[in-house]
Design an enzyme around this catalytic site. Structure first.
Site, PDB file in Angstrom:
ATOM      1  N   GLU A  42       1.548  -0.940  -5.084  1.00 47.71           N
ATOM      2  CA  GLU A  42       2.258  -2.115  -5.620  1.00 47.71           C
ATOM      3  C   GLU A  42       1.592  -2.405  -6.954  1.00 47.71           C
ATOM      4  OE1 GLU A  42       2.597  -5.608  -6.847  1.00 47.71           O
ATOM      5  OE2 GLU A  42       1.776  -6.330  -4.952  1.00 47.71           O
ATOM      6  N   LEU A  43       2.298  -2.062  -8.033  1.00 43.29           N
ATOM      7  CA  LEU A  43       1.671  -2.042  -9.359  1.00 43.29           C
ATOM      8  C   LEU A  43       2.220  -3.170 -10.241  1.00 43.29           C
ATOM      9  CD1 LEU A  43       1.736   1.859  -9.656  1.00 43.29           C
ATOM     10  CD2 LEU A  43      -0.068   0.405  -8.716  1.00 43.29           C
ATOM     11  N   GLU A  66       2.862  -7.295 -19.542  1.00 38.69           N
ATOM     12  CA  GLU A  66       2.736  -8.377 -18.570  1.00 38.69           C
ATOM     13  C   GLU A  66       1.614  -9.323 -19.032  1.00 38.69           C
ATOM     14  OE1 GLU A  66       1.511  -6.876 -14.774  1.00 38.69           O
ATOM     15  OE2 GLU A  66       2.405  -8.538 -13.679  1.00 38.69           O
ATOM     16  N   CYS A 103       1.907 -10.531  -9.669  1.00 33.58           N
ATOM     17  CA  CYS A 103       2.687  -9.399 -10.190  1.00 33.58           C
ATOM     18  C   CYS A 103       4.168  -9.726 -10.284  1.00 33.58           C
ATOM     19  CB  CYS A 103       2.527  -8.187  -9.281  1.00 33.58           C
ATOM     20  SG  CYS A 103       0.853  -7.608  -9.233  1.00 33.58           S
ATOM     21  N   TRP A 139      -7.958  -9.259  -7.168  1.00 35.14           N
ATOM     22  CA  TRP A 139      -8.581 -10.587  -7.111  1.00 35.14           C
ATOM     23  C   TRP A 139      -7.566 -11.728  -7.125  1.00 35.14           C
ATOM     24  CZ3 TRP A 139      -6.716 -13.129 -11.260  1.00 35.14           C
ATOM     25  CH2 TRP A 139      -6.276 -12.344 -12.336  1.00 35.14           C
ATOM     26  N   GLY A 171      -2.506  -3.280  -7.713  1.00 34.68           N
ATOM     27  CA  GLY A 171      -3.252  -3.438  -8.961  1.00 34.68           C
ATOM     28  C   GLY A 171      -2.439  -2.914 -10.126  1.00 34.68           C
ATOM     29  N   LYS A 187     -11.701  -1.873   0.214  1.00 31.37           N
ATOM     30  CA  LYS A 187     -12.547  -2.137  -0.962  1.00 31.37           C
ATOM     31  C   LYS A 187     -12.161  -3.546  -1.414  1.00 31.37           C
ATOM     32  CE  LYS A 187     -14.568  -2.204  -4.974  1.00 31.37           C
ATOM     33  NZ  LYS A 187     -14.052  -3.555  -5.305  1.00 31.37           N
TER      34      LYS A 187
HETATM   35  C1  SIN Z   1       0.914  -9.763  -6.331  1.00 31.43           C
HETATM   36  O1  SIN Z   1       0.682 -10.457  -7.294  1.00 31.43           O
HETATM   37  O2  SIN Z   1       0.626  -8.570  -6.322  1.00 31.43           O
HETATM   38  C2  SIN Z   1       1.539 -10.303  -5.077  1.00 31.43           C
HETATM   39  C3  SIN Z   1       2.320 -11.523  -5.250  1.00 31.43           C
HETATM   40  C4  SIN Z   1       2.980 -11.992  -3.975  1.00 31.43           C
HETATM   41  O3  SIN Z   1       2.784 -11.427  -2.901  1.00 31.43           O
HETATM   42  O4  SIN Z   1       3.751 -12.941  -4.056  1.00 31.43           O
END
Ligand code: SIN
Length: 482
Positions: A262-263, A379, A296, A161, A240, A185
């Site tokens: 991508e975690l 995090e 992330c 999200w 996620g 999804k």
């Molecule tokens: C993410 O938060 O997974 C992606 C962040 C970004 O692409 O800069």
């Protein structure tokens, strides 16, 4: 506080259904779930609560569309992606409004996200015609060997999200460019942006069944396990949490799918004494507070060398004090309370602002952080900046690397030798030197350790959706016929 309901220039971009085999569809159960505006807590609308049944329908549609889509040339697929890019640009303001409405990020951030998201379609429209293989010098006399790249097949894309548009285009772009068809999804909290993207995809000429969108909130685990267990799905790409990534990997092992994950990240952000202070403060603001601290790659642990610590803390807190508020979450309060209990000093913020709405937390700066505090190992995913003091390069690299995850890391220094030394020593997939913003469709995005594997964006991104086929021709290279 006034919360506005945005009016869209093109109201037909607001869809309340999933998208399967070129049709807007409800759940066969008739169930729906509500999506709320995080700023006001008010309901925006509903989306179908889809289940295994609709997920299977979507997989069937994607599998049926695959032969014709993969047969198109890269140039043909690229032209459709390029048209989709242009439609995103033409409808950027409506897309940004949808993002802000359902995600809560400031409109300026949402506009930035739309440009970033569209950039993945533009980038992969250009990569699609450039896919090729190698000619190999065989060791066996008379053999001639070449390779081609083929689409892996139907791809299941599961997105979060925090970037309702960009995390989807970052996956659909390379998948379609490679010749894959997809089942997306969409995020339960932010499904309307995904639906608007699908509507623009129709207008761009994406054939039916090539892109399918399954919507669910409570049934998300069921949709996920249907995707991961289906033999027809050959690839899962997920952005996620590390915990969910581990679960999806386990589920996918039964059918040995190609995976890219991508975690979570817990990015160290290091400022050395020799850094340009203004640049470092600006970089910290960008990295820490982009999307209200909910990316992330946001700086999570700010390590400031002792000689510049006080100056940095004062200048940084002054900038943060001048902010207008973004939204906050439960974890944010827990990290602040824990830091204060263990001796941290709150310079700015430090509390929820319920007077502004149900999800607002004051942007916060805490100094005198210690490695025993929760923020050091978890995090935060919110607008809290904790400042740790360090003395030496070796010490801070050890601290920075003391994390199970390794997505992004940042540092500020004017010493070119240090730049190489520290960039090479950080255990992360991406390093920002003298900048707090590294995200770019042209750059490979991804992590090491428990931040996952695979790269998104860049020329590497398309490989995640392709397999290499080798062809050996025997009995070649004989004498010329006379
Ligand atoms: C993410 O938060 O997974 C992606 C962040 C970004 O692409 O800069």
């Amino acid at each position: 506080m006034q919360h506005t309901v945005p009016s869209l220039k093109d109201g037909s971009l607001f869809k309340s259904e999933g998208f399967i085999d070129g049709q807007w569809v409800s759940a066969s159960s008739g169930q729906t779930f509500e999506v709320t505006d995080p700023a006001s807590g008010k309901v925006i609308g509903t989306m179908p609560e889809m289940s295994a049944k609709e997920t299977e329908d979507a997989i069937t549609a994607a599998a049926a569309a695959l032969p014709a889509w993969r047969k198109k040339t890269g140039r043909e697929r690229g032209r459709i992606l390029r048209a989709w890019y242009q439609l995103m640009v033409d409808n950027a303001e409506d897309l940004a409004k949808l993002i802000t409405w359902e995600n809560g990020k400031p409109i300026a951030d949402a506009r930035g996200e739309v440009a970033y998201a569209a950039g993945f379609f533009e980038w992969f429209a250009e990569e699609a015609p450039r896919v090729g293989g190698d000619t190999i010098s065989a060791t066996v006399p008379g053999n001639r060997v070449f390779t081609t790249k083929e689409p892996v097949g139907v791809a299941g894309l599961i997105t979060p999200w925090n970037f309702p548009a960009a995390m989807i285009t970052r996956k659909i772009g390379p998948a379609l460019a490679a010749g894959c068809t997809v089942v997306v999804k969409s995020p339960g909290e932010t499904p309307f942006t995904a639906a608007a993207l699908a509507e623009l995809g129709i207008r761009a000429g994406v054939p039916k069944g090539v892109v399918n969108i399954v919507t669910a909130l409570k049934n998300t685990p069921e949709v996920g396990s249907t995707l991961t267990s289906s033999p027809a799905v050959r690839k899962i790409s997920f952005t996620g949490s590390t915990g969910v990534g581990k679960l999806l990997m386990k589920q996918s092992s039964q059918t040995l799918k190609k995976l890219s994950f991508e975690l979570g990240g817990n990015a160290p952000f290091i400022v050395f004494d020799d850094a340009d202070l203004d640049l470092a403060v600006a970089g910290a603001i960008t990295s820490k507070f982009r999307s209200s601290g909910q990316t992330c790659v946001c700086a999570n642990r700010l390590y400031i060398q002792s000689g510049i610590y006080d100056k940095f803390a004062t200048a940084f807190a002054k900038k943060v004090e001048a902010f207008s508020l973004g939204s906050g979450f439960a974890d944010v309060s827990a990290h602040v309370e824990d830091a204060v209990k263990k001796g941290g000093e709150v310079l700015v913020g430090g509390k929820a602002r319920e007077d502004l709405g149900p999800n607002f937390y004051a942007p916060t700066v805490i100094r005198d952080m210690k490695s025993t505090m929760a923020l050091s190992s978890e995090e935060t995913f919110g607008p809290v900046a904790g400042l740790f003091k360090f003395d030496t390069e070796a010490e801070v690299v050890k601290l920075a690397n003391a994390a199970e995850v390794g997505l992004a890391g940042y540092f500020f220094s004017k010493d070119v030798q240090r730049v190489y030394r520290v960039a090479e020593a950080l255990e992360v997939g991406m390093v920002g030197v003298n900048t707090g913003l590294i995200s770019d469709p042209a750059s490979p995005f991804g992590g090491v350790k428990e931040s996952g594997f695979g790269r998104e964006g860049s020329r590497l991104g398309i490989d995640e959706y392709m397999v290499t086929k080798m062809v050996t021709l025997g009995g070649m290279g004989g004498e010329l016929q006379t």
